[in-house]
Design a protein around this motif. Sequence first.
Motif, mmCIF file in Angstrom:
data_model
loop_
_atom_site.group_PDB
_atom_site.id
_atom_site.type_symbol
_atom_site.label_atom_id
_atom_site.label_comp_id
_atom_site.label_asym_id
_atom_site.label_seq_id
_atom_site.Cartn_x
_atom_site.Cartn_y
_atom_site.Cartn_z
ATOM 1 N N ALA B 32 0.843 -1.198 0.000
ATOM 2 C CA ALA B 32 0.000 0.000 0.000
ATOM 3 C C ALA B 32 0.870 1.237 0.000
ATOM 4 O O ALA B 32 1.849 1.307 0.728
ATOM 5 C CB ALA B 32 -0.899 0.006 1.224
ATOM 6 N N GLN B 83 -8.719 5.178 -10.776
ATOM 7 C CA GLN B 83 -9.575 5.604 -9.672
ATOM 8 C C GLN B 83 -11.041 5.666 -10.090
ATOM 9 O O GLN B 83 -11.905 5.222 -9.364
ATOM 10 C CB GLN B 83 -9.111 6.974 -9.188
ATOM 11 N N GLU B 164 -6.239 4.341 -5.887
ATOM 12 C CA GLU B 164 -7.407 4.577 -5.025
ATOM 13 C C GLU B 164 -8.558 3.662 -5.422
ATOM 14 O O GLU B 164 -9.641 4.142 -5.772
ATOM 15 C CB GLU B 164 -7.890 6.035 -5.153
ATOM 16 N N GLY B 167 -11.881 4.351 -3.654
ATOM 17 C CA GLY B 167 -12.112 5.740 -3.264
ATOM 18 C C GLY B 167 -13.524 6.236 -3.511
ATOM 19 O O GLY B 167 -14.064 6.999 -2.725
ATOM 20 N N ARG B 174 -17.170 -0.735 0.033
ATOM 21 C CA ARG B 174 -15.730 -0.599 0.146
ATOM 22 C C ARG B 174 -15.148 -1.730 0.988
ATOM 23 O O ARG B 174 -14.169 -2.355 0.627
ATOM 24 C CB ARG B 174 -15.455 0.751 0.802
ATOM 25 N N ARG B 178 -12.808 -4.777 -0.331
ATOM 26 C CA ARG B 178 -11.502 -4.865 0.299
ATOM 27 C C ARG B 178 -11.204 -6.333 0.643
ATOM 28 O O ARG B 178 -10.160 -6.861 0.290
ATOM 29 C CB ARG B 178 -11.545 -4.034 1.564
ATOM 30 N N THR B 196 -3.719 4.633 -1.577
ATOM 31 C CA THR B 196 -4.893 4.975 -0.782
ATOM 32 C C THR B 196 -4.557 6.104 0.183
ATOM 33 O O THR B 196 -3.399 6.326 0.509
ATOM 34 C CB THR B 196 -5.411 3.753 -0.003
ATOM 35 N N ASP B 198 -6.667 6.152 2.834
ATOM 36 C CA ASP B 198 -7.464 5.628 3.937
ATOM 37 C C ASP B 198 -6.588 4.660 4.740
ATOM 38 O O ASP B 198 -6.243 3.585 4.274
ATOM 39 C CB ASP B 198 -8.684 4.916 3.347
ATOM 40 N N GLU B 201 -7.792 1.061 5.271
ATOM 41 C CA GLU B 201 -7.656 0.247 4.081
ATOM 42 C C GLU B 201 -6.230 -0.276 3.953
ATOM 43 O O GLU B 201 -6.008 -1.461 3.704
ATOM 44 C CB GLU B 201 -7.990 1.134 2.884
#
Lengths: 293, 355
Positions: B32, B83, B164, B167, B174, B178, B196, B198, B201
């Motif tokens: 990530a 994205q 993303e 996103g 989401r 994931r 990301t 987040d 995430e």
Amino acid sequence: MSQGGGRRARTLNRAFALKRHSVLPGFGWTLGCTLLYLCLLVLIPLSLLFFRTAGLGWSDFWSAVTAPRVAASFKLSFAASGLGAALNAVFGFIVAWTLVRYSFPGKRLIDATVDLPFALPTAVSGIALTTVYSRTGWIGQLLEPLGIQAAFTPVGVTVALTFVGLPFVVRAVQPALQDLDPEAEEAAATLGAGRWQTFYRVILPTVMPALLTGFALAFARALGEYGSVVFISGNMPMRTEIVPLLIVSELEQYDYQGAAAIAVVMLVASFVILLLINLLQWWGARHQRREGV
Amino acid sequence: MKIELRNISKTFGSFRALNDVSLSVESGELLALLGPSGSGKTTLLRIIAGLEDADLGSGPILFDGVSVSDRRVRERKVGFVFQHYALFRHMTVAKNIAFGLEVRPRCERPSRVEIRRRVRELLELVQLEGLANRYPCQLSGGQRQRVALARALALKPTVLLLDEPFGALDAKVRKELRNWLRRLHNEIHVTSVFVTHDQDEALELADRVVVTNLGKIEQIGTPDEVFHYPESEFVMNFVGDVNRFHGRLEDGKLCFADLWLEAPEDRDGTSGPARVFVRPHDLDVDIRPNGTPSLRALVADMHSAGPVVRLVLRSEGGHTLFAEISQARYRKLGLRAGSAVCVTPHNVRVFPDSS
């Protein structure tokens, strides 16, 4: 709107399922306005054409519109307009592409130049074109040794009809190009597509509806064009006489019915062609709603 | 496929998006890139894909030890998920997925039957059987995302890059996607990098997390390392909520908010002003002092937020602290607004002001 009118509108709506519930009422009112406006400006004047022609018998009508001189002008008008619109579709697309994709000095100027054929009185552009394309004109001079004579030939007619149609294609295609998703092109590249493949598989289909609209508008405009053609064509019957000109000359000879007959054929033919293009465009665009997130 | 980036810089006009960044991604890893917007994470991803060129003077980009810096996008054979999905609007789902196969040169292109079989396989993989003939505008966000993924996987890429990826989706979808992506990665084991902003995430999904800020890499580590042992103030702040104090380090002691503690081992030798960080769940809340150094505070406010209760505490010295305790603990203590409590910090992270 009266009670009865309201009820009638409601029945009509139910019958055709035209009305969807919306926060802004006024379907009845706006449709009424639309029809009135179109009637006053378009439908009533044009329907008079049909009434005029109706006075002519079927066989008279047929012989009026199939006379050799008339047929030749139909052929020239449709061919030159179609060719002009097709040229515009190609080069107008390139102009729009250049204006949207790149920034360079003088871009605004070129952008404004595109609209000139819109703004000029057509007679002025006709005279200008004739001057430039005649045998001694700047461009005509260069074409002469190549054995091409532009002024007073079908070539000249096509040039004039291309000239008037250009802004339509550029202005129709520009917003569609601006709207292109740059990520879609990048996606195509990551998937291994070359430039040409990206162009004809991703960009062109997306812009096609707009391009068709531009083509249709340019074509329609060219069919009806009069002012810019009369000077450059020379108006030779059987050779360089376009339909609008023929109609005017019939009128000048007080042959109103003959003129109306030609006009009716012109009207029906262009309406059918435009309708077909619209259908094609609608069919092509049916899945192109913006992807809302 | 192992990816190595060496000394990559990228400037847009006067903006330095990446500043001498080096990174290596192990084969089969799910990595990530986590950071705030403008931290350069997407630029880094695009440079790996070849959608962006690094500045002159940057080091090479190596795929399994071979430089790909001068290979163009289409020659790098990476799968890229955008994205906003970037699906081709005028093509059906099946056509979208088949695109990469159909644009291959004739001699490498699989037969029609083969392409159809491959599309069916991929639709099964992303669980969208039956939607082959839909158009993108007829799909939900999560479905579009999965089509984009299937399209990227059609060419069996050795590297999968996702910008993303979740996103634009709502919270529930989401989470589902994931988990699904994690399972998918376990199944196909393609080297993957996703961007990301987040933190949940990144921590939940990735094998390793790269935290970026202002065009630099702040820290590279497993989710645990990044969360529990942040190496910089930025990482501490960005990954997870945090209480922040000004304090002092003196002779192996740490002083902040009227509290004297043993200094953490890694800051033993230093002295001087320092910034002190404690995560809300590392603040132990009790009614009575329990023998360890603690702060006296009053409960100013509290929010019951799902499995945990968030407390806003006001210390005697006037500091505001945020603490997080479990519902069970909350009931046992019988807290209410105005209750007096003792607060004991754990896992205190200290960064001397000079650094």
